[in-house]
Design a protein around this motif. Structure first.
Motif, PDB file in Angstrom:
ATOM      1  N   LEU A 234       0.826  -1.203   0.000  1.00  0.00           N
ATOM      2  CA  LEU A 234       0.000   0.000   0.000  1.00  0.00           C
ATOM      3  C   LEU A 234       0.863   1.258   0.000  1.00  0.00           C
ATOM      4  O   LEU A 234       0.408   2.333   0.331  1.00  0.00           O
ATOM      5  N   GLU A 235       2.120   1.116  -0.377  1.00  0.00           N
ATOM      6  CA  GLU A 235       3.054   2.233  -0.294  1.00  0.00           C
ATOM      7  C   GLU A 235       2.580   3.446  -1.090  1.00  0.00           C
ATOM      8  O   GLU A 235       2.635   4.561  -0.631  1.00  0.00           O
ATOM      9  N   GLY A 236       2.101   3.262  -2.290  1.00  0.00           N
ATOM     10  CA  GLY A 236       1.686   4.379  -3.123  1.00  0.00           C
ATOM     11  C   GLY A 236       0.229   4.746  -2.960  1.00  0.00           C
ATOM     12  O   GLY A 236      -0.218   5.761  -3.463  1.00  0.00           O
ATOM     13  N   ASP A 237      -0.556   3.941  -2.283  1.00  0.00           N
ATOM     14  CA  ASP A 237      -1.983   4.203  -2.133  1.00  0.00           C
ATOM     15  C   ASP A 237      -2.221   5.282  -1.085  1.00  0.00           C
ATOM     16  O   ASP A 237      -1.472   5.454  -0.147  1.00  0.00           O
ATOM     17  N   ASP A 238      -3.291   5.995  -1.263  1.00  0.00           N
ATOM     18  CA  ASP A 238      -3.696   7.006  -0.311  1.00  0.00           C
ATOM     19  C   ASP A 238      -4.511   6.313   0.772  1.00  0.00           C
ATOM     20  O   ASP A 238      -5.535   5.705   0.486  1.00  0.00           O
ATOM     21  N   TYR A 239      -4.090   6.404   2.016  1.00  0.00           N
ATOM     22  CA  TYR A 239      -4.754   5.654   3.070  1.00  0.00           C
ATOM     23  C   TYR A 239      -6.159   6.147   3.361  1.00  0.00           C
ATOM     24  O   TYR A 239      -6.953   5.450   3.962  1.00  0.00           O
ATOM     25  N   GLU A 240      -6.517   7.346   2.938  1.00  0.00           N
ATOM     26  CA  GLU A 240      -7.849   7.873   3.189  1.00  0.00           C
ATOM     27  C   GLU A 240      -8.833   7.555   2.070  1.00  0.00           C
ATOM     28  O   GLU A 240      -9.991   7.874   2.167  1.00  0.00           O
ATOM     29  N   SER A 241      -8.362   6.968   1.021  1.00  0.00           N
ATOM     30  CA  SER A 241      -9.223   6.706  -0.129  1.00  0.00           C
ATOM     31  C   SER A 241      -9.949   5.377   0.024  1.00  0.00           C
ATOM     32  O   SER A 241      -9.449   4.452   0.639  1.00  0.00           O
ATOM     33  N   LEU A 242     -11.110   5.342  -0.576  1.00  0.00           N
ATOM     34  CA  LEU A 242     -11.809   4.068  -0.696  1.00  0.00           C
ATOM     35  C   LEU A 242     -11.166   3.299  -1.838  1.00  0.00           C
ATOM     36  O   LEU A 242     -10.496   3.881  -2.690  1.00  0.00           O
ATOM     37  N   PRO A 243     -11.354   1.996  -1.900  1.00  0.00           N
ATOM     38  CA  PRO A 243     -10.773   1.230  -3.007  1.00  0.00           C
ATOM     39  C   PRO A 243     -11.304   1.733  -4.353  1.00  0.00           C
ATOM     40  O   PRO A 243     -12.423   2.242  -4.430  1.00  0.00           O
ATOM     41  N   PRO A 244     -10.514   1.597  -5.408  1.00  0.00           N
ATOM     42  CA  PRO A 244     -10.963   2.071  -6.724  1.00  0.00           C
ATOM     43  C   PRO A 244     -12.232   1.381  -7.210  1.00  0.00           C
ATOM     44  O   PRO A 244     -12.923   1.898  -8.077  1.00  0.00           O
ATOM     45  N   THR A 245     -12.543   0.236  -6.653  1.00  0.00           N
ATOM     46  CA  THR A 245     -13.725  -0.502  -7.083  1.00  0.00           C
ATOM     47  C   THR A 245     -14.983  -0.108  -6.305  1.00  0.00           C
ATOM     48  O   THR A 245     -16.041  -0.687  -6.530  1.00  0.00           O
ATOM     49  N   ALA A 246     -14.874   0.879  -5.402  1.00  0.00           N
ATOM     50  CA  ALA A 246     -16.028   1.285  -4.593  1.00  0.00           C
ATOM     51  C   ALA A 246     -17.109   1.882  -5.497  1.00  0.00           C
ATOM     52  O   ALA A 246     -16.831   2.634  -6.425  1.00  0.00           O
ATOM     53  N   SER A 247     -18.348   1.544  -5.188  1.00  0.00           N
ATOM     54  CA  SER A 247     -19.467   1.991  -6.008  1.00  0.00           C
ATOM     55  C   SER A 247     -19.882   3.420  -5.674  1.00  0.00           C
ATOM     56  O   SER A 247     -19.456   3.999  -4.665  1.00  0.00           O
ATOM     57  N   LEU A 248     -20.717   3.971  -6.514  1.00  0.00           N
ATOM     58  CA  LEU A 248     -21.252   5.313  -6.289  1.00  0.00           C
ATOM     59  C   LEU A 248     -22.033   5.366  -4.974  1.00  0.00           C
ATOM     60  O   LEU A 248     -21.925   6.332  -4.219  1.00  0.00           O
ATOM     61  N   ALA A 249     -22.792   4.323  -4.689  1.00  0.00           N
ATOM     62  CA  ALA A 249     -23.567   4.274  -3.444  1.00  0.00           C
ATOM     63  C   ALA A 249     -22.646   4.284  -2.227  1.00  0.00           C
ATOM     64  O   ALA A 249     -22.967   4.915  -1.208  1.00  0.00           O
ATOM     65  N   THR A 250     -21.491   3.632  -2.320  1.00  0.00           N
ATOM     66  CA  THR A 250     -20.540   3.628  -1.218  1.00  0.00           C
ATOM     67  C   THR A 250     -19.991   5.023  -0.980  1.00  0.00           C
ATOM     68  O   THR A 250     -19.898   5.482   0.161  1.00  0.00           O
ATOM     69  N   HIS A 251     -19.631   5.723  -2.047  1.00  0.00           N
ATOM     70  CA  HIS A 251     -19.134   7.092  -1.912  1.00  0.00           C
ATOM     71  C   HIS A 251     -20.204   8.017  -1.356  1.00  0.00           C
ATOM     72  O   HIS A 251     -19.922   8.877  -0.513  1.00  0.00           O
ATOM     73  N   MET A 252     -21.430   7.848  -1.794  1.00  0.00           N
ATOM     74  CA  MET A 252     -22.519   8.692  -1.306  1.00  0.00           C
ATOM     75  C   MET A 252     -22.806   8.418   0.170  1.00  0.00           C
ATOM     76  O   MET A 252     -23.037   9.350   0.943  1.00  0.00           O
ATOM     77  N   THR A 253     -22.778   7.160   0.558  1.00  0.00           N
ATOM     78  CA  THR A 253     -23.005   6.811   1.964  1.00  0.00           C
ATOM     79  C   THR A 253     -21.899   7.373   2.842  1.00  0.00           C
ATOM     80  O   THR A 253     -22.165   7.946   3.902  1.00  0.00           O
ATOM     81  N   ALA A 254     -20.653   7.222   2.399  1.00  0.00           N
ATOM     82  CA  ALA A 254     -19.528   7.755   3.165  1.00  0.00           C
ATOM     83  C   ALA A 254     -19.646   9.266   3.304  1.00  0.00           C
ATOM     84  O   ALA A 254     -19.413   9.831   4.378  1.00  0.00           O
ATOM     85  N   GLY A 255     -20.020   9.948   2.240  1.00  0.00           N
ATOM     86  CA  GLY A 255     -20.180  11.397   2.289  1.00  0.00           C
ATOM     87  C   GLY A 255     -21.298  11.825   3.212  1.00  0.00           C
ATOM     88  O   GLY A 255     -21.151  12.785   3.973  1.00  0.00           O
ATOM     89  N   ALA A 256     -22.420  11.129   3.138  1.00  0.00           N
ATOM     90  CA  ALA A 256     -23.560  11.476   3.989  1.00  0.00           C
ATOM     91  C   ALA A 256     -23.221  11.293   5.461  1.00  0.00           C
ATOM     92  O   ALA A 256     -23.505  12.171   6.288  1.00  0.00           O
ATOM     93  N   VAL A 257     -22.600  10.171   5.797  1.00  0.00           N
ATOM     94  CA  VAL A 257     -22.242   9.910   7.200  1.00  0.00           C
ATOM     95  C   VAL A 257     -21.222  10.937   7.687  1.00  0.00           C
ATOM     96  O   VAL A 257     -21.352  11.484   8.786  1.00  0.00           O
ATOM     97  N   ALA A 258     -20.213  11.226   6.874  1.00  0.00           N
ATOM     98  CA  ALA A 258     -19.193  12.207   7.270  1.00  0.00           C
ATOM     99  C   ALA A 258     -19.813  13.591   7.464  1.00  0.00           C
ATOM    100  O   ALA A 258     -19.499  14.284   8.442  1.00  0.00           O
ATOM    101  N   GLY A 259     -20.682  13.998   6.559  1.00  0.00           N
ATOM    102  CA  GLY A 259     -21.315  15.309   6.678  1.00  0.00           C
ATOM    103  C   GLY A 259     -22.209  15.424   7.894  1.00  0.00           C
ATOM    104  O   GLY A 259     -22.181  16.429   8.614  1.00  0.00           O
ATOM    105  N   ILE A 260     -22.994  14.396   8.151  1.00  0.00           N
ATOM    106  CA  ILE A 260     -23.894  14.411   9.310  1.00  0.00           C
ATOM    107  C   ILE A 260     -23.093  14.451  10.603  1.00  0.00           C
ATOM    108  O   ILE A 260     -23.403  15.220  11.516  1.00  0.00           O
ATOM    109  N   LEU A 261     -22.034  13.639  10.691  1.00  0.00           N
ATOM    110  CA  LEU A 261     -21.222  13.638  11.908  1.00  0.00           C
ATOM    111  C   LEU A 261     -20.516  14.972  12.122  1.00  0.00           C
ATOM    112  O   LEU A 261     -20.461  15.481  13.240  1.00  0.00           O
ATOM    113  N   GLU A 262     -19.987  15.536  11.059  1.00  0.00           N
ATOM    114  CA  GLU A 262     -19.290  16.823  11.184  1.00  0.00           C
ATOM    115  C   GLU A 262     -20.245  17.905  11.662  1.00  0.00           C
ATOM    116  O   GLU A 262     -19.932  18.663  12.582  1.00  0.00           O
TER     117      GLU A 262
END
Length: 142
Positions: free
Chosen positions: A26-54
């Motif tokens: 994982l040397e070159g990977d960004d540790y904060e990123s989701l895997p490249p295979t993550a779906s649109l729904a996964t990104h949207m869920t992560a964004g919604a949870v992060a926004g609500i918590l913040e």
């Protein structure tokens, strides 16, 4: 049995350390990123949870800040610090007063951050493909 008090000092050469997960480095990977295979729904869920918590965590501070700014001309309402203002508001108006209106903010933050994260990830993937190809769009086969 003897206890040792000698300090233990080790060195770590960062160029030699590699994090390995599932047999891949994982040397070159960004540790904060989701895997490249993550779906649109996964990104949207992560964004919604992060926004609500913040917004949930910062809402009381924002409430106090807004009150401090709006009541500044009144000498009776001046506070020396955010903490003092928060304590005074809770003492005089009740424990839940700094949270008043949080439900509406959470209701709006979820969809807003979900769309933001989804658009951000889509643009990041599109632009990184363009940049990695030297600024040339790959020709699609028909």
């Amino acid at each position: 049995m003897e206890l040792r008090t000698d300090p233990v000092v080790t060195t770590l050469d960062m160029s030699e350390s590699k994090d390995i997960r599932d047999g891949k480095s994982l040397e070159g990977d960004d540790y904060e990123s989701l895997p490249p295979t993550a779906s649109l729904a996964t990104h949207m869920t992560a964004g919604a949870v992060a926004g609500i918590l913040e917004h949930t965590v910062m809402y009381p501070v924002d409430s106090v800040k807004t009150r401090m700014q709006s009541l500044q001309p009144d000498p009776k309402a001046q506070y020396r610090s955010v903490y003092e203002a928060l304590c005074r508001i809770v003492r005089t108006e009740g424990l839940l007063r700094p949270l008043r209106g949080l439900n509406i903010t959470m209701l709006g933050a979820g969809p807003a951050h979900a769309l933001y994260f989804a658009c951000y990830e889509r643009m990041k993937r599109s632009l990184s493909d363009v940049i990695q190809n030297g600024g040339q769009q790959p020709h699609r086969q028909r």
